[in-house]
Design a protein around this motif. Structure first.
Motif, PDB file in Angstrom:
ATOM      1  N   ASN A  65      30.958  48.789  36.426  1.00 39.99           N
ATOM      2  CA  ASN A  65      32.379  48.747  36.468  1.00 39.99           C
ATOM      3  C   ASN A  65      32.910  49.937  36.797  1.00 39.99           C
ATOM      4  O   ASN A  65      32.865  51.044  35.992  1.00 39.99           O
ATOM      5  N   VAL A  66      33.745  50.350  37.570  1.00 46.27           N
ATOM      6  CA  VAL A  66      34.507  51.390  37.999  1.00 46.27           C
ATOM      7  C   VAL A  66      36.013  51.394  37.423  1.00 46.27           C
ATOM      8  O   VAL A  66      36.726  50.853  37.828  1.00 46.27           O
ATOM      9  N   TYR A  67      36.161  52.685  36.581  1.00 47.30           N
ATOM     10  CA  TYR A  67      37.571  52.843  36.111  1.00 47.30           C
ATOM     11  C   TYR A  67      37.878  54.240  36.519  1.00 47.30           C
ATOM     12  O   TYR A  67      37.209  54.891  37.250  1.00 47.30           O
ATOM     13  N   GLN A  68      39.030  54.695  36.201  1.00 51.12           N
ATOM     14  CA  GLN A  68      39.607  56.017  36.303  1.00 51.12           C
ATOM     15  C   GLN A  68      39.604  56.846  34.783  1.00 51.12           C
ATOM     16  O   GLN A  68      39.784  56.007  33.874  1.00 51.12           O
ATOM     17  N   LYS A  81      42.266  51.248  33.909  1.00 53.40           N
ATOM     18  CA  LYS A  81      42.016  50.337  35.020  1.00 53.40           C
ATOM     19  C   LYS A  81      43.420  49.810  35.629  1.00 53.40           C
ATOM     20  O   LYS A  81      44.157  49.338  34.792  1.00 53.40           O
ATOM     21  N   ASN A  82      43.451  50.100  36.860  1.00 44.88           N
ATOM     22  CA  ASN A  82      44.595  49.934  37.604  1.00 44.88           C
ATOM     23  C   ASN A  82      45.817  50.532  36.960  1.00 44.88           C
ATOM     24  O   ASN A  82      46.880  50.027  36.765  1.00 44.88           O
ATOM     25  N   LYS A  83      45.676  51.923  36.375  1.00 44.19           N
ATOM     26  CA  LYS A  83      46.702  52.812  35.902  1.00 44.19           C
ATOM     27  C   LYS A  83      47.132  52.312  34.413  1.00 44.19           C
ATOM     28  O   LYS A  83      48.126  52.779  34.105  1.00 44.19           O
ATOM     29  N   ILE A  84      46.540  51.328  33.857  1.00 44.74           N
ATOM     30  CA  ILE A  84      46.657  50.712  32.535  1.00 44.74           C
ATOM     31  C   ILE A  84      45.649  51.352  31.802  1.00 44.74           C
ATOM     32  O   ILE A  84      44.352  51.168  32.042  1.00 44.74           O
ATOM     33  N   LEU A  85      46.142  52.121  30.641  1.00 44.43           N
ATOM     34  CA  LEU A  85      44.781  52.459  29.638  1.00 44.43           C
ATOM     35  C   LEU A  85      44.328  51.453  29.016  1.00 44.43           C
ATOM     36  O   LEU A  85      44.853  50.478  28.398  1.00 44.43           O
ATOM     37  N   ILE A  86      42.906  51.270  28.850  1.00 48.92           N
ATOM     38  CA  ILE A  86      42.129  50.299  28.373  1.00 48.92           C
ATOM     39  C   ILE A  86      41.239  50.884  27.430  1.00 48.92           C
ATOM     40  O   ILE A  86      40.673  50.259  26.643  1.00 48.92           O
ATOM     41  N   ASN A  87      40.916  52.274  27.369  1.00 51.00           N
ATOM     42  CA  ASN A  87      40.142  52.527  26.146  1.00 51.00           C
ATOM     43  C   ASN A  87      40.217  54.296  25.924  1.00 51.00           C
ATOM     44  O   ASN A  87      40.887  54.767  26.856  1.00 51.00           O
TER      45      ASN A  87
END
Length: 109
Positions: A65-68, A81-87
């Motif tokens: 899985n690719v995130y930023q 993920k898609n500019k939403i903080l997930i972790n």
């Protein structure tokens, strides 16, 4: 707060479960001599700003899985993920061959 050398953070990190304790998760590079196991979760921090998570899926097949990511407050690795903080991973220590991440039950790691 720990001042992280971002150069040491780049690369592929494997979770070394055997070295964890109640306060931290331990990650090592692929060159580390890991004990035999069925599969190891890992993540890669790339210089292009991508954070790639490698998790063990069905029948021990790795799922990518690719995130930023971005570093905040000098030691917080924020994953988006898609500019939403997930972790958020709080980095306790980062050396070329050893990474300590604070265990935090409120964040998915």
């Amino acid at each position: 707060m720990v001042n992280i050398d971002i150069i040491n953070l780049y690369g592929l990190w494997y979770h070394s479960h055997e070295e964890d304790d109640s306060h931290k998760k331990v990650y090592r590079p692929s060159t580390f001599n890991f004990p035999l196991s069925r599969g190891i979760d890992a993540f890669e921090i790339r210089k292009d700003g991508n954070f790639v998570s490698y998790n063990i899926g069905p029948v021990d097949v790795s799922q990518e899985n690719v995130y930023q990511f971005e570093i905040k407050d000098e030691n917080r690795l924020c994953i988006y993920k898609n500019k939403i903080l997930i972790n958020v991973m709080d980095i306790l220590s980062c050396e070329k061959d050893l990474l300590y991440i604070k265990k935090n039950l409120s964040h998915h790691q």
